[in-house]
Design a protein around this motif. Structure first.
Motif, PDB file in Angstrom:
ATOM      1  N   TYR A   1      -5.706   5.387   7.788  1.00  0.00           N
ATOM      2  CA  TYR A   1      -6.760   4.888   7.656  1.00  0.00           C
ATOM      3  C   TYR A   1      -7.112   3.421   7.477  1.00  0.00           C
ATOM      4  O   TYR A   1      -8.008   2.578   6.969  1.00  0.00           O
ATOM      5  CB  TYR A   1      -8.388   5.151   7.458  1.00  0.00           C
ATOM      6  CG  TYR A   1      -8.306   6.162   9.454  1.00  0.00           C
ATOM      7  CD1 TYR A   1      -7.446   6.569  10.143  1.00  0.00           C
ATOM      8  CD2 TYR A   1      -9.736   6.857   9.349  1.00  0.00           C
ATOM      9  CE1 TYR A   1      -7.738   6.820  10.731  1.00  0.00           C
ATOM     10  CE2 TYR A   1      -9.802   7.287  10.620  1.00  0.00           C
ATOM     11  CZ  TYR A   1      -9.022   8.062  11.289  1.00  0.00           C
ATOM     12  OH  TYR A   1      -9.404   8.244  12.809  1.00  0.00           O
ATOM     13  N   HIS A   2      -6.364   2.882   5.928  1.00  0.00           N
ATOM     14  CA  HIS A   2      -6.174   2.063   5.228  1.00  0.00           C
ATOM     15  C   HIS A   2      -4.639   1.935   4.614  1.00  0.00           C
ATOM     16  O   HIS A   2      -4.353   0.445   4.085  1.00  0.00           O
ATOM     17  CB  HIS A   2      -6.580   2.723   3.974  1.00  0.00           C
ATOM     18  CG  HIS A   2      -7.966   3.351   4.157  1.00  0.00           C
ATOM     19  ND1 HIS A   2      -8.112   4.493   4.099  1.00  0.00           N
ATOM     20  CD2 HIS A   2      -9.004   2.665   4.165  1.00  0.00           C
ATOM     21  CE1 HIS A   2      -9.397   4.638   3.786  1.00  0.00           C
ATOM     22  NE2 HIS A   2     -10.455   3.569   3.814  1.00  0.00           N
TER      23      HIS A   2
ATOM     24  N   ASN B   1      -2.465  -3.802   7.374  1.00  0.00           N
ATOM     25  CA  ASN B   1      -2.560  -4.638   6.637  1.00  0.00           C
ATOM     26  C   ASN B   1      -3.419  -5.677   8.068  1.00  0.00           C
ATOM     27  O   ASN B   1      -3.974  -6.020   7.289  1.00  0.00           O
ATOM     28  CB  ASN B   1      -1.827  -5.252   6.020  1.00  0.00           C
ATOM     29  CG  ASN B   1      -0.332  -5.252   7.170  1.00  0.00           C
ATOM     30  OD1 ASN B   1      -1.229  -5.446   7.251  1.00  0.00           O
ATOM     31  ND2 ASN B   1       0.620  -5.600   5.811  1.00  0.00           N
TER      32      ASN B   1
ATOM     33  N   PHE C   1       0.656  -1.187   0.080  1.00  0.00           N
ATOM     34  CA  PHE C   1      -0.199  -0.125   0.097  1.00  0.00           C
ATOM     35  C   PHE C   1       0.764   1.590  -0.093  1.00  0.00           C
ATOM     36  O   PHE C   1       0.677   2.664  -0.642  1.00  0.00           O
ATOM     37  CB  PHE C   1      -0.557  -0.250   1.218  1.00  0.00           C
ATOM     38  CG  PHE C   1      -1.856   1.551   1.459  1.00  0.00           C
ATOM     39  CD1 PHE C   1      -2.886   1.539   0.376  1.00  0.00           C
ATOM     40  CD2 PHE C   1      -1.758   2.287   1.786  1.00  0.00           C
ATOM     41  CE1 PHE C   1      -4.149   2.215   0.585  1.00  0.00           C
ATOM     42  CE2 PHE C   1      -2.456   3.130   2.421  1.00  0.00           C
ATOM     43  CZ  PHE C   1      -3.734   3.368   1.201  1.00  0.00           C
TER      44      PHE C   1
ATOM     45  N   ALA D   1      -7.137  -3.969   7.906  1.00  0.00           N
ATOM     46  CA  ALA D   1      -7.596  -3.877   6.555  1.00  0.00           C
ATOM     47  C   ALA D   1      -7.906  -5.444   6.131  1.00  0.00           C
ATOM     48  O   ALA D   1      -9.078  -5.214   5.440  1.00  0.00           O
ATOM     49  CB  ALA D   1      -6.859  -3.819   5.188  1.00  0.00           C
TER      50      ALA D   1
ATOM     51  N   PHE E   1      -7.334   8.550   4.307  1.00  0.00           N
ATOM     52  CA  PHE E   1      -7.055   7.960   3.819  1.00  0.00           C
ATOM     53  C   PHE E   1      -6.030   7.419   3.722  1.00  0.00           C
ATOM     54  O   PHE E   1      -5.989   6.399   3.233  1.00  0.00           O
ATOM     55  CB  PHE E   1      -7.604   8.179   2.527  1.00  0.00           C
ATOM     56  CG  PHE E   1      -7.535   7.344   0.557  1.00  0.00           C
ATOM     57  CD1 PHE E   1      -8.710   6.701   0.424  1.00  0.00           C
ATOM     58  CD2 PHE E   1      -5.722   6.931   0.598  1.00  0.00           C
ATOM     59  CE1 PHE E   1      -8.620   5.935  -0.447  1.00  0.00           C
ATOM     60  CE2 PHE E   1      -5.711   6.385  -0.333  1.00  0.00           C
ATOM     61  CZ  PHE E   1      -7.424   4.751  -0.373  1.00  0.00           C
TER      62      PHE E   1
END
Lengths: 362, 151
Positions: free
Chosen positions: A316-317, A320, A203, A323, A313
């Motif tokens: 918060y993402h 892993n 990411f 997520a 964004f």
């Protein structure tokens, strides 16, 4: 509608037993030891330590074995174990200037004190499969050369002397800790760096790449990349002094970014920072790029609406484990939820059909 | 540095050497000195973590990088000296040996312990560091510029 909530025990037990058997694989092949994973898959171990946010190569190697090489599952195991440990305290901030560097390169200055040291890198390899590794080979041996004694100063110090780069002044504020308090916005830089250091490598890489392709471009140079071991010092209250409790291997990346100046700052170079457990330079460079992109507000830059500029964004993402926890929960039984959806669609369909019939009649 | 002569600084130095020793090494050297002394636990070996901190831009504000596993213990010798150990990793046996050595370094045996345990450990650590530095040095780029043909 009533849904049976019992009855899976035997199936689950059998599934786990089969998992154990599959994990072991063909019994004619020697079993992997945890030490073999630690020594020979050390970059996987490093990634599990970095994203598991716990430095312990033996535990990371065990987690990799248990997870059959699924690194996110291994990171999950490490995160879970971490929560069981009593916290003895915090260390003194690491002095990366004192690093015993295995690798130290700069893409901005060719000749610099300490030199360009390549270290054990994949760079400049041909990326051709090496079939010699498939056979038992002799133990390889690295050449040696007399090392120069002396400090290996940070590259940014040279630019600092000319005043051409923003400074990173010392600050004694107690940093926030997202393992102790929920991650809330606005997040200061210390909190962002903690989140990025344990963020998913893929990411972080994707976001960093997006800044290079033009989504909040900030034209980064790798001012310096260093990998090596640093002593970890901790203050021991019962002794009244700090001592070195051991050494950890870290990767540090400092980027030097073009900056035209803003309403508040003169034209100068700005900085992005990446620091990651283990040897993990793709992650450290990515972290530095994303750190720099997230700093747009404090540097008075425009918000271009790019994903890498959006703190919420990104933070918060980026984790892993969060997520995958939310993503994978949708495969677990949702029988009741789905019954409700089914009822609703049936009812809407019936109403729609009835409406058609009426229209046709009119 | 004047501080390096103070008792705390000396103790700090030997405790750091003990903490950085490889698995089992302190115990092995300690056992070359004969039977271990009796002791009582003040804090039995315990595994926990420490939050490792870094600094933004290497020199700026501190941030929490991630945790490291740590083993600690404390014991007292029959003559009253208290030995402590704080070492990275989950290594109870190593922590016990390190705390014993820390205790012994405060007794009349200090000189012998220094010679038989601390000095060899320090030499080994220096040799390991030097070997790694030498491998790194061999990968240092020696730039040279090709002399061009024209005058």
């Amino acid at each position: 509608m009533y849904v049976a909530v019992k009855g899976g025990e035997r199936a689950i037990e059998s599934a786990h037993a089969w998992l154990a058997e599959e994990r072991r694989g063909d019994l004619n092949i020697a079993e992997l030891s945890v030490a073999q994973i630690r020594e020979q898959l050390s970059l996987a171990v490093d990634r599990v330590m970095a994203e598991g946010s716990l430095y312990d190569p033996d535990l990371a190697a065990l987690a990799i074995k248990q997870s059959r090489g699924d690194l996110i599952e291994a990171i999950f195991l490490i995160r879970a174990y971490r929560t069981t440990l009593p916290r003895f305290g915090a260390t003194e901030p690491i002095d990366t200037g004192a690093m015993a560097c295995d690798r130290r390169i700069s893409a901005t200055f060719k000749d610099l004190p300490g030199g360009q040291v390549l270290g054990p890198t994949f760079d400049y390899t041909h990326r051709l499969l090496d079939f010699k590794l498939a056979a038992d080979g002799d133990a390889p041996e690295a050449p040696m050369r007399e090392a120069e004694i002396g400090e290996v100063p940070h590259v940014t110090e040279f630019l600092n002397r000319e005043g051409l780069i923003e400074e990173a002044p010392h600050d004694t504020a107690e940093p926030p800790d997202l393992t102790r308090a929920p991650l809330e916005l606005p997040a200061n830089r210390a909190l962002r760096l903690q989140a990025l250091s344990r963020a998913d490598e893929g990411f972080t890489l994707g976001l960093a790449y997006s800044t290079q392709r033009g989504y909040a471009r900030n034209h980064a140079f790798v001012g310096e990349l260093r990998i090596g071991s640093v002593p970890v010092e901790m203050d021991i209250p019962e002794l009244g002094f700090a001592l070195e409790i051991g050494e950890v291997t870290l990767t540090e990346c400092e980027t030097v970014n073009q900056f035209m100046g803003s309403k508040t700052e003169p034209p100068q170079f700005t900085r992005g920072y990446g620091l990651v457990f283990g040897q993990s330079e793709r992650k450290a460079i990515s972290m530095a790029l994303v750190d720099r992109a997230l700093r747009w507000e404090e540097l008075g830059e425009d918000n271009q609406g790019a994903p890498a500029q959006d703190t919420e964004f990104v933070l918060y993402h980026a984790d892993n484990i969060q997520a995958t926890g939310f993503l994978e929960h949708i495969k677990l039984p949702h029988y009741v939820d789905f019954q409700a959806e089914l009822e609703l669609v049936r009812k809407l369909r019936a109403e729609a059909d009835a409406g058609h019939v009426q229209e046709a009649a009119e | 540095m004047k501080d390096s002569f103070s008792p705390n600084m000396q103790r700090r130095a030997w405790m750091s050497v003990l903490a950085k020793a490889p698995e089992g090494r302190v115990a092995a050297l300690l056992d070359t000195m004969g039977a271990r002394p009796d002791f009582t636990w003040l804090r039995a070996p315990e595994i926990g973590s420490a939050m490792v901190r870094g600094r933004a831009g290497a020199t700026g504000g501190a941030f929490n990088l991630g945790e490291v596993t740590v083993t600690r213990c404390a014991l007292s010798l029959p003559s009253g000296e208290v030995g402590h150990a704080y070492i990275k990793g989950r290594r109870k046996a190593c922590a016990e040996a390190a705390a014993l050595v820390d205790g012994l370094m405060q007794t009349a045996q200090a000189e012998a312990v220094q010679t038989h345990i601390i000095d060899p450990l320090e030499a080994e650590q220096q040799a390991a560091r030097a070997a790694r530095a030498a491998k790194a040095a061999a990968t240092k780029v020696d730039f040279f510029t090709m002399v061009r043909g024209e005058d």
